[in-house]
Design an enzyme around this catalytic site. Sequence first.
Site, PDB file in Angstrom:
ATOM      1  N   HIS A   1      47.449  48.404  31.421  1.00 58.19           N
ATOM      2  CA  HIS A   1      45.935  49.159  32.581  1.00 58.19           C
ATOM      3  C   HIS A   1      46.788  49.114  33.679  1.00 58.19           C
ATOM      4  O   HIS A   1      47.426  48.925  33.796  1.00 58.19           O
ATOM      5  CB  HIS A   1      45.081  48.083  32.399  1.00 58.19           C
ATOM      6  CG  HIS A   1      45.634  46.823  33.040  1.00 58.19           C
ATOM      7  ND1 HIS A   1      45.809  45.741  32.258  1.00 58.19           N
ATOM      8  CD2 HIS A   1      45.913  46.083  34.389  1.00 58.19           C
ATOM      9  CE1 HIS A   1      46.629  44.784  33.132  1.00 58.19           C
ATOM     10  NE2 HIS A   1      46.109  45.075  33.954  1.00 58.19           N
TER      11      HIS A   1
ATOM     12  N   HIS B   1      50.950  50.911  38.662  1.00 59.35           N
ATOM     13  CA  HIS B   1      51.814  51.020  37.709  1.00 59.35           C
ATOM     14  C   HIS B   1      50.828  50.180  36.522  1.00 59.35           C
ATOM     15  O   HIS B   1      50.210  49.347  37.067  1.00 59.35           O
ATOM     16  CB  HIS B   1      53.028  49.663  38.352  1.00 59.35           C
ATOM     17  CG  HIS B   1      52.636  48.413  38.488  1.00 59.35           C
ATOM     18  ND1 HIS B   1      52.275  48.407  39.603  1.00 59.35           N
ATOM     19  CD2 HIS B   1      51.893  46.738  37.080  1.00 59.35           C
ATOM     20  CE1 HIS B   1      51.393  46.348  39.624  1.00 59.35           C
ATOM     21  NE2 HIS B   1      51.709  46.600  38.152  1.00 59.35           N
TER      22      HIS B   1
HETATM   23  O1  3AM Z   1      49.148  45.024  36.962  1.00 62.47           O
HETATM   24  P1  3AM Z   1      48.584  43.968  37.036  1.00 62.47           P
HETATM   25  O2  3AM Z   1      47.584  43.845  38.129  1.00 62.47           O
HETATM   26  O3  3AM Z   1      47.976  43.858  36.145  1.00 62.47           O
HETATM   27  O4  3AM Z   1      48.062  41.040  38.353  1.00 62.47           O
HETATM   28  C1  3AM Z   1      49.204  40.505  38.827  1.00 62.47           C
HETATM   29  C2  3AM Z   1      50.049  42.761  38.610  1.00 62.47           C
HETATM   30  O5  3AM Z   1      49.392  42.861  37.009  1.00 62.47           O
HETATM   31  C3  3AM Z   1      50.024  39.902  37.801  1.00 62.47           C
HETATM   32  O6  3AM Z   1      51.708  41.179  37.699  1.00 62.47           O
HETATM   33  C4  3AM Z   1      51.542  41.995  38.274  1.00 62.47           C
HETATM   34  C5  3AM Z   1      52.218  42.447  39.337  1.00 62.47           C
HETATM   35  O7  3AM Z   1      51.923  41.741  40.836  1.00 62.47           O
HETATM   36  N1  3AM Z   1      50.297  38.348  38.473  1.00 62.47           N
HETATM   37  C6  3AM Z   1      50.304  38.402  39.294  1.00 62.47           C
HETATM   38  N2  3AM Z   1      50.700  37.315  39.553  1.00 62.47           N
HETATM   39  C7  3AM Z   1      50.148  36.576  38.306  1.00 62.47           C
HETATM   40  C8  3AM Z   1      50.318  35.294  36.923  1.00 62.47           C
HETATM   41  N3  3AM Z   1      49.866  34.290  38.344  1.00 62.47           N
HETATM   42  C9  3AM Z   1      50.005  37.613  37.849  1.00 62.47           C
HETATM   43  N4  3AM Z   1      49.842  37.974  35.743  1.00 62.47           N
HETATM   44  C10 3AM Z   1      49.987  36.397  35.567  1.00 62.47           C
HETATM   45  N5  3AM Z   1      49.465  35.772  35.848  1.00 62.47           N
END
Ligand code: 3AM
Length: 185
Positions: free
Chosen positions: A126, A40
């Site tokens: 991304h 996603h």
């Molecule tokens: O789709 P991406 O990988 O960019 O990395 C997690 C994921 O992003 C991010 O939220 C999305 C869905 O889980 N994520 C998880 N914990 C996080 C945090 N503490 C976070 N982003 C920012 N701070």
Amino acid sequence: MRLFYCFELPQEVRAQLYEIARPLRQAEARVTWVRPENFHVTLKFLGEVEPSAVDALKALGAQIAAKFPKSEITFDTVGAFPDLRRPRVLWIGSQQAPQVLFDLQASLERELTKMGFEAERHFAPHVTVGRVKDEHTARVGQFARLISQIAPFACHAQITHITLMESQLSPSGAIYTPVATWELT
Ligand code: 3AM
């Protein structure tokens, strides 16, 4: 509830992205590979949210979706956050994401800031394909080498909806469940 807003991607796009990332999976490193069904584009990670706040988050999703048109993103780049010398997050992104996606994200972020959520530093659309678990792979430089083996690509994805997603962490990876989805205008 652990929540985030995202763009979901059509199944065939997720399958193509999984194939594009195939050379990365030869890496000799501990990497947690994201399952393609979980691919996603995150718009905004909210973290733990009280269930009582969900109605307001749903209202906001509907409000934003009503203001922005459907669009298309072309995935054409593989990279790493924070950078290829210290790869932690392996991603597929776009060098030419349409401005409307940035505008939508900024609008969402602005409203969430008013509701007390913290602002991101900047939005880089991304799809995360893997998370590197051991730091020393950075020194080996193998991801730069593997990325250079990926032939140029252009994977087009229609962006038609915003989704408020629940993320439940489990030992076998995150489980994502849509809470609500809104069609763009
Ligand atoms: O789709 P991406 O990988 O960019 O990395 C997690 C994921 O992003 C991010 O939220 C999305 C869905 O889980 N994520 C998880 N914990 C996080 C945090 N503490 C976070 N982003 C920012 N701070």
